[in-house]
Scaffold this active site. Structure first.
Site, mmCIF file in Angstrom:
data_model
loop_
_atom_site.group_PDB
_atom_site.id
_atom_site.type_symbol
_atom_site.label_atom_id
_atom_site.label_comp_id
_atom_site.label_asym_id
_atom_site.label_seq_id
_atom_site.Cartn_x
_atom_site.Cartn_y
_atom_site.Cartn_z
ATOM 1 N N ASN A 17 17.924 -14.119 10.558
ATOM 2 C CA ASN A 17 16.486 -14.374 10.635
ATOM 3 C C ASN A 17 16.003 -15.351 9.586
ATOM 4 O OD1 ASN A 17 13.648 -13.693 11.446
ATOM 5 N ND2 ASN A 17 13.587 -12.917 9.331
ATOM 6 N N ASP A 65 11.901 -18.350 6.832
ATOM 7 C CA ASP A 65 12.133 -17.917 8.210
ATOM 8 C C ASP A 65 12.715 -19.042 9.066
ATOM 9 O OD1 ASP A 65 11.611 -15.424 9.737
ATOM 10 O OD2 ASP A 65 10.589 -16.829 11.087
ATOM 11 N N ARG A 117 26.180 -6.115 13.029
ATOM 12 C CA ARG A 117 24.846 -5.537 12.879
ATOM 13 C C ARG A 117 23.897 -6.710 12.621
ATOM 14 N NH1 ARG A 117 20.966 -5.202 8.465
ATOM 15 N NH2 ARG A 117 19.672 -3.369 8.705
ATOM 16 N N ASP A 128 20.731 -8.065 11.304
ATOM 17 C CA ASP A 128 19.638 -7.702 10.413
ATOM 18 C C ASP A 128 18.328 -8.302 10.928
ATOM 19 O OD1 ASP A 128 18.828 -6.799 7.554
ATOM 20 O OD2 ASP A 128 18.105 -8.873 7.638
ATOM 21 N N HIS A 185 12.545 -9.444 14.058
ATOM 22 C CA HIS A 185 11.812 -10.641 13.629
ATOM 23 C C HIS A 185 12.328 -11.914 14.283
ATOM 24 C CE1 HIS A 185 9.712 -8.068 10.829
ATOM 25 N NE2 HIS A 185 10.886 -7.485 10.627
ATOM 26 N N GLU A 238 19.037 -4.481 14.479
ATOM 27 C CA GLU A 238 18.124 -3.695 13.646
ATOM 28 C C GLU A 238 16.684 -3.963 14.066
ATOM 29 O OE1 GLU A 238 16.133 -2.900 9.384
ATOM 30 O OE2 GLU A 238 16.577 -4.897 10.119
ATOM 31 N N ASN A 248 19.707 5.419 6.618
ATOM 32 C CA ASN A 248 20.419 4.157 6.387
ATOM 33 C C ASN A 248 20.150 3.678 4.971
ATOM 34 O OD1 ASN A 248 17.929 2.855 6.396
ATOM 35 N ND2 ASN A 248 18.547 1.290 7.840
ATOM 36 N N ARG A 263 26.522 6.137 13.626
ATOM 37 C CA ARG A 263 26.959 5.563 12.355
ATOM 38 C C ARG A 263 26.712 6.586 11.249
ATOM 39 N NH1 ARG A 263 23.564 0.575 10.497
ATOM 40 N NH2 ARG A 263 22.005 2.236 10.389
HETATM 41 C C1 ARE Z 1 13.152 -8.546 -1.816
HETATM 42 C C2 ARE Z 1 12.031 -7.975 -2.675
HETATM 43 C C3 ARE Z 1 10.691 -8.492 -2.169
HETATM 44 C C4 ARE Z 1 10.690 -10.019 -2.153
HETATM 45 C C5 ARE Z 1 11.855 -10.503 -1.285
HETATM 46 C C6 ARE Z 1 11.973 -12.022 -1.241
HETATM 47 O O1 ARE Z 1 12.060 -6.543 -2.598
HETATM 48 O O2 ARE Z 1 9.674 -8.028 -3.063
HETATM 49 O O3 ARE Z 1 9.472 -10.491 -1.603
HETATM 50 O O4 ARE Z 1 13.074 -9.958 -1.817
HETATM 51 O O5 ARE Z 1 12.294 -12.534 -2.509
HETATM 52 C C7 ARE Z 1 15.999 -5.959 1.747
HETATM 53 C C8 ARE Z 1 15.021 -5.163 0.888
HETATM 54 C C9 ARE Z 1 13.802 -5.985 0.537
HETATM 55 C C10 ARE Z 1 14.235 -7.294 -0.095
HETATM 56 C C11 ARE Z 1 15.067 -8.033 0.952
HETATM 57 C C12 ARE Z 1 15.540 -9.413 0.495
HETATM 58 O O6 ARE Z 1 14.615 -4.006 1.610
HETATM 59 O O7 ARE Z 1 13.032 -5.254 -0.404
HETATM 60 O O8 ARE Z 1 13.085 -8.054 -0.475
HETATM 61 O O9 ARE Z 1 16.243 -7.249 1.210
HETATM 62 O O10 ARE Z 1 16.264 -9.327 -0.661
HETATM 63 C C13 ARE Z 1 10.917 -4.358 7.820
HETATM 64 C C14 ARE Z 1 11.846 -5.133 8.749
HETATM 65 C C15 ARE Z 1 13.297 -4.704 8.632
HETATM 66 C C16 ARE Z 1 13.776 -4.667 7.193
HETATM 67 C C17 ARE Z 1 12.819 -3.764 6.421
HETATM 68 C C18 ARE Z 1 13.200 -3.689 4.936
HETATM 69 O O11 ARE Z 1 11.392 -5.006 10.088
HETATM 70 O O12 ARE Z 1 14.089 -5.651 9.356
HETATM 71 O O13 ARE Z 1 11.472 -4.290 6.503
HETATM 72 N N1 ARE Z 1 15.184 -4.220 7.077
HETATM 73 C C19 ARE Z 1 16.280 -5.207 6.907
HETATM 74 C C20 ARE Z 1 17.361 -4.739 5.944
HETATM 75 C C21 ARE Z 1 16.811 -4.710 4.534
HETATM 76 C C22 ARE Z 1 16.469 -6.129 4.104
HETATM 77 C C23 ARE Z 1 15.941 -6.970 5.196
HETATM 78 C C24 ARE Z 1 15.837 -6.542 6.504
HETATM 79 C C25 ARE Z 1 15.712 -8.404 4.895
HETATM 80 O O14 ARE Z 1 17.898 -3.530 6.364
HETATM 81 O O15 ARE Z 1 17.697 -4.112 3.624
HETATM 82 O O16 ARE Z 1 15.474 -6.085 3.050
HETATM 83 O O17 ARE Z 1 16.949 -9.070 5.140
HETATM 84 C C26 ARE Z 1 7.394 -0.631 9.193
HETATM 85 C C27 ARE Z 1 7.746 -1.723 10.201
HETATM 86 C C28 ARE Z 1 9.177 -2.224 9.961
HETATM 87 C C29 ARE Z 1 9.335 -2.660 8.519
HETATM 88 C C30 ARE Z 1 8.974 -1.501 7.598
HETATM 89 C C31 ARE Z 1 9.079 -1.874 6.128
HETATM 90 O O18 ARE Z 1 8.159 0.518 9.444
HETATM 91 O O19 ARE Z 1 7.650 -1.211 11.525
HETATM 92 O O20 ARE Z 1 9.439 -3.311 10.810
HETATM 93 O O21 ARE Z 1 10.712 -3.037 8.302
HETATM 94 O O22 ARE Z 1 7.639 -1.076 7.862
HETATM 95 O O23 ARE Z 1 8.194 -2.907 5.840
HETATM 96 CA CA CA Z 2 11.708 -14.828 12.228
#
Ligand code: ARE
Ligand code: CA
Length: 459
Positions: A100, A159, A187, A189, A193, A220, A281, A319
């Site tokens: 993404n 993005d 998987r 990620d 999005h 995901e 997870n 998983r």
């Molecule tokens: C980090 C810092 C941020 C900073 C960013 C950029 O924490 O403060 O702005 O870096 O510098 C993981 C961490 C994040 C981290 C990111 C990048 O969790 O904290 O940010 O890595 O280093 C949404 C998405 C879902 C996502 C979750 C976390 O829809 O896809 O947020 N999960 C995956 C992974 C994570 C990972 C990412 C994606 C990014 O599993 O480990 O983030 O690659 C509701 C909504 C959901 C939303 C959820 C949380 O439930 O329905 O869609 O999930 O709220 O916002």
């Molecule tokens: Ca996107």
């Protein structure tokens, strides 16, 4: 399409979160193959940023710098060695891929493979990507609108525009490199999005596995039935994460009467042939993405009950999580030395790990239920018993499962199994099934309060 994990019919993946490639290779050989695990979800394998504040958090790996295969878990050579050694013992590798976005706005410097990058200039020479490959900057500040969810910047991460054929080609080439090394799937990620048409186009550009067949994909998508993006929009692309199950299983373990309704299609939950199912997870166990009401290793008895029930049940593809201790620090990276090098995962005589690795996947009520799920695949749940915080059911004429909140149980129940002697997979007690299919079911271990017998477990 995309739903075959290519592991000889086995049914359970373990996420060895933040493990080094060298340790995963050893774990395949010394443990996972023996317990019947299908495969391992590994942390992102490609080059990522190195965050200094906070010091080297786990989440730095979700900020890609390039698709070079050098990461905190090891080098490209170590990755290749892991994939082939695991495959040689029948355990497949599934790579967590971040398609993404690239690194977050405001970040620049050098990644784990030595590539320079500058997010504010949209400059990622290690791929290369330049400004025209990214969507216009906008904050992802609403989850009510699909365009904002898909084209704006998730927590400020640059993005990518997957509608551009150059971007699709770079991503597909990355996945094809992994397939050449022998991985069986991915998987994806933050699939929520990306537009499903773009993911479909990328997947079509991905090659068959060397042994034949389409790679396994699971996407995901956090869908709590409260927004425009649903899991069902992704089921043509493979399996889709079912986060509603995390909430349902917690409620069910806290009140066994509710376990019968843990799969709630009325609430929009994904059909069983596409639901990717887990108790917790790496995000929600520490209050990130979709955190909140979750059962984790911090409540070990409830956690064993939750995972054992999930593996015994007939819903989705499963998983198992394998964690490290992090206390109150949700940023904390994996166990490491003073130079932030990830610590080895020991293998103690009692099968525990140590070095601050939790290793839930080695707990008896979890590890030994893998064989149960493999044995009963395709059968129906029958003879459901629910009384006094005790649950039991059979799976066709292949297996019988029981668990007890108190750790004690003594009931005579219909097992659905042919008469004979069976050995409990968890605690080792012999169970005698009579000619009428009933057996005296006894549990007497508050730490591992589960009993499971399968056809062929007699001795
Ligand atoms: C980090 C810092 C941020 C900073 C960013 C950029 O924490 O403060 O702005 O870096 O510098 C993981 C961490 C994040 C981290 C990111 C990048 O969790 O904290 O940010 O890595 O280093 C949404 C998405 C879902 C996502 C979750 C976390 O829809 O896809 O947020 N999960 C995956 C992974 C994570 C990972 C990412 C994606 C990014 O599993 O480990 O983030 O690659 C509701 C909504 C959901 C939303 C959820 C949380 O439930 O329905 O869609 O999930 O709220 O916002
Ligand atoms: Ca996107």
């Amino acid at each position: 399409q995309y739903t075959d994990p290519h592991c000889g019919g086995k049914q359970v993946i373990v996420h060895l979160f933040e493990w080094k490639w060298t340790d995963i290779a050893l774990e395949c050989e010394r443990f996972l193959s023996k317990k019947g695990f299908c495969g391992v979800q590994v942390s992102p394998a490609n080059e990522h940023v190195m965050v200094t504040s906070p010091p080297r958090p786990w989440w730095e790996r979700y900020q890609p710098v390039s698709y070079k295969l050098q990461s905190r878990s090891g080098t490209e050579a170590e990755f290749a060695d892991m994939v082939s050694r695991c495959k040689a013992v029948g355990v497949r590798i599934y790579v967590d891929v971040i398609l993404n976005h690239m690194a977050g706005l405001g970040r620049n410097g050098t990644g784990t493979a030595g590539s320079t990058f500058n997010s504010d200039l949209f400059d990622f020479p290690g791929v290369p990507y330049i400004k025209e490959h990214f969507n216009e900057v906008c904050p992802l500040n609403s989850y009510n609108d699909a365009h904002t969810i898909k084209d704006c910047y998730l927590v400020g991460l640059t993005d990518l525009d997957q509608n551009i054929s150059y971007v699709r080609d770079k991503i597909a080439a990355f996945l094809n490199t992994l397939i050449d090394y022998g991985v069986a799937g991915f998987r994806v990620d933050a699939a929520k999005h990306m537009w499903t048409k773009d993911i479909a186009a990328i997947q079509q550009n991905v090659k068959d596995l060397p042994e034949g067949g389409r790679p396994f994909f699971y996407h995901e998508v956090i869908d709590q039935s409260n927004g425009p993006v649903t899991t069902q929009q992704y089921t043509s692309l493979g399996y889709v994460t079912e986060f509603r199950y995390c909430q349902k299983i917690k409620e069910g373990i806290e009140g066994f009467d509710r376990l019968g309704g843990v799969v709630d299609y009325g609430w929009g939950m994904t059909d069983s042939d596409h639901a990717f199912v887990f108790v917790d997870n790496h995000d929600n166990q520490r209050g990130h993405g979709g955190g909140g009401a979750i059962i984790t290793f911090e409540k070990p008895i409830n956690y064993r009950l939750a995972v054992a029930f999930t593996l015994a049940n007939d819903y989705g593809f499963t998983r198992v999580m394998s964690s490290y201790y992090f206390g109150e620090n949700s940023d904390l990276g994996p166990p490491h030395d003073i130079n932030f090098l990830t610590k080895d995962v020991p293998f103690n005589a009692d099968e525990s790990c140590g070095n601050e690795w939790v290793c839930e996947h080695r707990w008896a009520s979890i590890a030994n239920m893998v064989a149960f799920r493999n044995a009963v695949v395709g059968t129906q749940k029958q003879n459901y018993f629910n009384k006094n915080n005790q649950i039991a059911f059979s799976r066709g004429n292949k297996g019988f499962f029981a668990m007890s909140r108190s750790g004690h149980m003594d009931e005579t129940l219909q097992t659905g199994l042919p008469a004979g002697q069976y050995r409990d997979l968890i605690n080792g007690r012999m169970v005698t099934v009579g000619s009428d299919g009933t057996a005296r079911i006894q549990i007497d271990n508050p730490q591992e309060p589960v009993l499971a017998i399968i056809i062929g477990s007699d001795s």
